[in-house]
Design an enzyme around this catalytic site. Structure first.
Site, PDB file in Angstrom:
ATOM      1  CG  MET A  38      -1.760  -1.017   0.891  1.00  0.00           C
ATOM      2  SD  MET A  38      -3.650  -1.278   2.318  1.00  0.00           S
ATOM      3  CE  MET A  38      -3.023  -0.820   3.723  1.00  0.00           C
TER       4      MET A  38
ATOM      5  CG  HIS B 282       6.721  -2.012   2.243  1.00  0.00           C
ATOM      6  ND1 HIS B 282       6.419  -0.944   2.873  1.00  0.00           N
ATOM      7  CD2 HIS B 282       5.112  -2.362   2.247  1.00  0.00           C
ATOM      8  CE1 HIS B 282       5.827  -0.710   3.773  1.00  0.00           C
ATOM      9  NE2 HIS B 282       4.481  -1.699   2.966  1.00  0.00           N
TER      10      HIS B 282
ATOM     11  CD  GLN C 122      -1.199  -8.845   4.428  1.00  0.00           C
ATOM     12  OE1 GLN C 122      -2.743  -7.837   4.661  1.00  0.00           O
ATOM     13  NE2 GLN C 122      -0.653  -8.270   3.778  1.00  0.00           N
TER      14      GLN C 122
ATOM     15  CE  LYS D  24      13.121  -0.926   9.757  1.00  0.00           C
ATOM     16  NZ  LYS D  24      14.217   0.147   9.747  1.00  0.00           N
TER      17      LYS D  24
ATOM     18  CB  SER E 133       2.620   2.398   6.236  1.00  0.00           C
ATOM     19  OG  SER E 133       3.910   1.564   5.397  1.00  0.00           O
TER      20      SER E 133
HETATM   21  O1  PAF Z   1       0.023  -5.505   3.012  1.00  0.00           O
HETATM   22  C1  PAF Z   1      -0.369  -4.832   2.852  1.00  0.00           C
HETATM   23  O2  PAF Z   1       0.387  -3.777   2.324  1.00  0.00           O
HETATM   24  C2  PAF Z   1      -2.219  -5.030   2.043  1.00  0.00           C
HETATM   25  O3  PAF Z   1      -3.013  -5.547   3.479  1.00  0.00           O
HETATM   26  C3  PAF Z   1      -1.857  -5.887   1.026  1.00  0.00           C
HETATM   27  C4  PAF Z   1      -1.164  -7.216   0.981  1.00  0.00           C
HETATM   28  C5  PAF Z   1      -0.900  -4.885  -0.480  1.00  0.00           C
HETATM   29  C6  PAF Z   1      -3.067  -6.060   0.248  1.00  0.00           C
HETATM   30  O4  PAF Z   1      -3.792  -4.303  -0.158  1.00  0.00           O
END
Ligand code: PAF
Length: 289
Positions: free
Chosen positions: A31, A38, A154, A185, A187
């Protein structure tokens, strides 16, 4: 040269051209407002694939009505620099209207795994995540996709979705990246005031405590969780949403510290709701992640 594409058609055209050349493709769904966590996913994808696509899309569908969709931090220029420097080949940065055309009404709605941990206080979240991630999978058709272990629920849900729906994509889970003092870490760390930032270190301290208790042989899940909760509660700025121990594959609560376990927590510090966790595979006690 990295490209930034806004439309699904452009992405499909580029990916088809790569595939025609026999190149493998990795996808890092994000996101945006990218940080070293990331970056570690992008690095892994660059190592393992010929081409890497990073999607940058603040997905409205995974935010509840009182959540931080509007205030979620965004900085595409900085994201583009990080992606390019890390070796990504494409950023896919669609508008919400590109992803959700008028009349949109098809969803990926899992049962079971989302009805625990974060899913209890964020009831629409995982439906939004599964829907957008499957759309991204259909658009980019990657060979591999990369997700951080920080969002452990997730990760488990995406792995289950890929298995249940026979998606021909390898899901690669990557370790949590932490600040020097241990804070994972995120966001959302940007929401923390300086005092809250200091206080938030209690999360990684609780993770360490939990890991030590388990490593020392504690088998009662409640004892581990209660001690972690006590440590966090001693921090006046921390407001616990949950600290729980579940089976990593089913997200079902466990009494005994046995099998493949996830010990996860969500704690509020002012405006920020932060998560952290540890995973231990007790089927192989030496493999502490
Ligand atoms: O983990 C994230 O940043 C979000 O949940 C994802 C996997 C990009 C889906 O929008």
């Amino acid at each position: 040269m990295m490209v930034i594409l806004k439309t699904i058609d452009e992405v499909r055209k580029q990916v088809k051209a790569w595939k025609k050349e026999g190149l493998s493709v990795g996808l890092v769904p994000t996101m945006g407002y990218l940080h070293e966590g990331h970056q570690s996913l992008i690095q892994k994808s660059v190592e393992q694939n010929d081409r890497t696509v990073v999607s940058v899309f603040v997905n409205p569908m995974q935010f509840g009505p009182n959540e931080d969709l509007e205030s979620y931090p965004r900085d595409l220029d900085a994201d583009a620099k990080l992606c390019e420097a890390t070796g990504a080949d494409m950023i896919f940065n669609p508008e919400p209207s590109e992803m959700y055309a008028e009349g949109f009404c098809s969803y990926v709605n899992m049962t079971g795994l989302p009805d625990a941990l974060c899913g209890l206080t964020r009831p629409v979240h995982f439906k939004g995540v599964c829907t957008v991630v499957s759309k991204l999978f259909h658009i980019v058709t990657p060979d591999r996709a990369y997700f951080g272990q920080k969002d452990a629920q997730q990760l488990a849900i995406i792995m289950r979705m890929v298995m249940d729906l026979n998606m021909d994509i390898e899901i690669v889970g990557c370790p949590i990246i932490r600040e020097e003092d241990g804070l994972a870490k995120s966001s959302r760390n940007i929401y923390l005031t300086p005092e809250e930032r200091k206080a938030a270190v209690v999360l990684s301290k609780a993770v360490k405590l939990g890991q030590k208790l388990v490593a020392d042989g504690e088998k009662d899940a409640k004892t581990v969780v209660d001690k972690m909760k006590a440590l966090i509660s001693a921090e006046p700025l921390a407001d616990i949403d949950y600290v729980e121990m579940v089976n990593m594959d089913t997200m079902k609560a466990i009494d005994r510290v046995e099998g493949h376990i996830l010990c996860a927590m969500a704690v509020r510090f002012g405006k920020a709701r932060l998560i952290d966790n540890f995973i231990i595979d007790c089927r192989n006690v030496d493999k502490n992640e």
